[in-house]
Write an enzyme that holds these catalytic residues in place. Structure first.
Site, PDB file in Angstrom:
ATOM      1  N   GLU A  73      33.432  29.253  11.582  1.00 12.12           N
ATOM      2  CA  GLU A  73      32.724  28.388  10.717  1.00 12.12           C
ATOM      3  C   GLU A  73      31.165  28.433  11.041  1.00 12.12           C
ATOM      4  O   GLU A  73      30.580  27.427  10.631  1.00 12.12           O
ATOM      5  CB  GLU A  73      33.248  26.989  10.598  1.00 12.12           C
ATOM      6  N   HIS A  92      32.242  19.238  12.906  1.00 11.22           N
ATOM      7  CA  HIS A  92      33.307  19.425  11.818  1.00 11.22           C
ATOM      8  C   HIS A  92      34.564  18.896  12.258  1.00 11.22           C
ATOM      9  O   HIS A  92      35.042  19.324  13.330  1.00 11.22           O
ATOM     10  CB  HIS A  92      33.405  20.937  11.295  1.00 11.22           C
ATOM     11  N   TYR A 119      27.373   0.074   8.732  1.00  9.95           N
ATOM     12  CA  TYR A 119      27.458   1.191   9.783  1.00  9.95           C
ATOM     13  C   TYR A 119      27.723   2.746   9.027  1.00  9.95           C
ATOM     14  O   TYR A 119      27.282   3.501   9.261  1.00  9.95           O
ATOM     15  CB  TYR A 119      28.140   1.029  10.949  1.00  9.95           C
ATOM     16  N   HIS A 160      40.132  19.847   3.240  1.00  8.29           N
ATOM     17  CA  HIS A 160      39.797  20.552   4.474  1.00  8.29           C
ATOM     18  C   HIS A 160      39.388  19.585   5.258  1.00  8.29           C
ATOM     19  O   HIS A 160      40.059  19.217   6.525  1.00  8.29           O
ATOM     20  CB  HIS A 160      39.055  21.742   4.132  1.00  8.29           C
TER      21      HIS A 160
HETATM   22  P1  13P Z   1      37.417  27.566  14.573  1.00 10.04           P
HETATM   23  O1  13P Z   1      38.579  27.287  15.653  1.00 10.04           O
HETATM   24  O2  13P Z   1      37.198  28.922  14.504  1.00 10.04           O
HETATM   25  O3  13P Z   1      36.446  26.733  15.085  1.00 10.04           O
HETATM   26  O4  13P Z   1      38.261  26.925  13.085  1.00 10.04           O
HETATM   27  C1  13P Z   1      38.766  25.559  13.245  1.00 10.04           C
HETATM   28  C2  13P Z   1      38.562  24.863  11.872  1.00 10.04           C
HETATM   29  O5  13P Z   1      38.376  23.579  12.092  1.00 10.04           O
HETATM   30  C3  13P Z   1      38.386  25.644  10.804  1.00 10.04           C
HETATM   31  O6  13P Z   1      37.849  24.912   9.455  1.00 10.04           O
END
Ligand code: 13P
Length: 210
Positions: A73, A92, A119, A160
């Site tokens: 990513e 993420h 917050y 996601h």
């Molecule tokens: P990576 O292991 O390549 O960082 O991917 C993990 C992930 O959270 C995909 O959205």
């Protein structure tokens, strides 16, 4: 903070997020801006077991120059750094409650979580849009994330999970945690009519705390 200290801090935050269930398996990735490039978690690594010495090192143009192969990513992180001058770190996660909100088609996709608590507003800001679904690792999501990040410190990737930026690594991690709590409250309060912070209260928070 020098690069070595940043490597250690990133690995400590990864372990802490993993231990508290913000990430499972090899889900999630974290990056931090350095004076000469970026540190990023390696692809397929568990946030719970990061080795500070094996984190991926990218140059200022996001080329892999050291450590293990970076997250698939990379472009998601790059989109945030390019869209936001104030971004010093990007987190993420697939944290459960924020991801649940990202799966709801009947909420406002331009800003699904209203200002329930100070917050959330202070850490995440006034707006957090949903970016349409793309396959994990699909680089074609980069323009959509860049466009959304221009007006928001954080976005939800549909079905996601969240992507959150902050001025520092600590800020980005704290914002990701606040987002998860806000998502939890939002889901708890669905079907009820909660009192929201007013526009004036939101303005006051952003003026006072930035
Ligand atoms: P990576 O292991 O390549 O960082 O991917 C993990 C992930 O959270 C995909 O959205």
């Amino acid at each position: 903070m020098d690069e070595q200290e940043t490597r250690v801090l990133l690995s400590e935050f990864g372990a802490s997020l993993f231990a508290r269930g913000y990430s499972v398996g090899s889900a999630g990735n974290i990056s931090v801006k350095l004076p000469d490039g970026y540190l990023m978690t390696p692809t397929n690594s568990s946030l719970g077991r990061l080795d500070p010495g094996r984190l991926s090192k990218l140059d200022a143009n996001f080329n892999h120059v050291g450590g293990d192969k970076p997250s698939k990513e990379v472009f998601m992180h790059r989109a945030f750094y390019q869209a936001r001058e104030d971004a010093g770190a990007v987190v993420h996660l697939h944290s459960t409650q924020a991801t649940a909100v990202s799966c709801l088609p009947d909420v406002d996709q331009s800003n699904p979580i209203p200002p329930l608590t100070p917050y959330f507003v202070m850490r995440v800001g006034r707006r957090m849009p949903v970016v349409p679904y793309y396959r994990p690792g699909d680089p074609s999501m980069e323009p959509a994330i860049r466009a959304a990040a221009q007006g928001a410190r954080a976005v939800l990737l549909a079905n996601h999970g969240p992507v959150v930026s902050g001025k520092t690594l600590t800020d980005a991690v704290y914002a990701a945690e606040e987002l998860e709590e806000a998502a939890k409250l939002f889901l708890m309060l669905r079907g009820q009519v909660p009192r929201l912070l007013t526009a004036g209260q939101v303005d006051d928070l952003l003026t006072t705390f930035g």
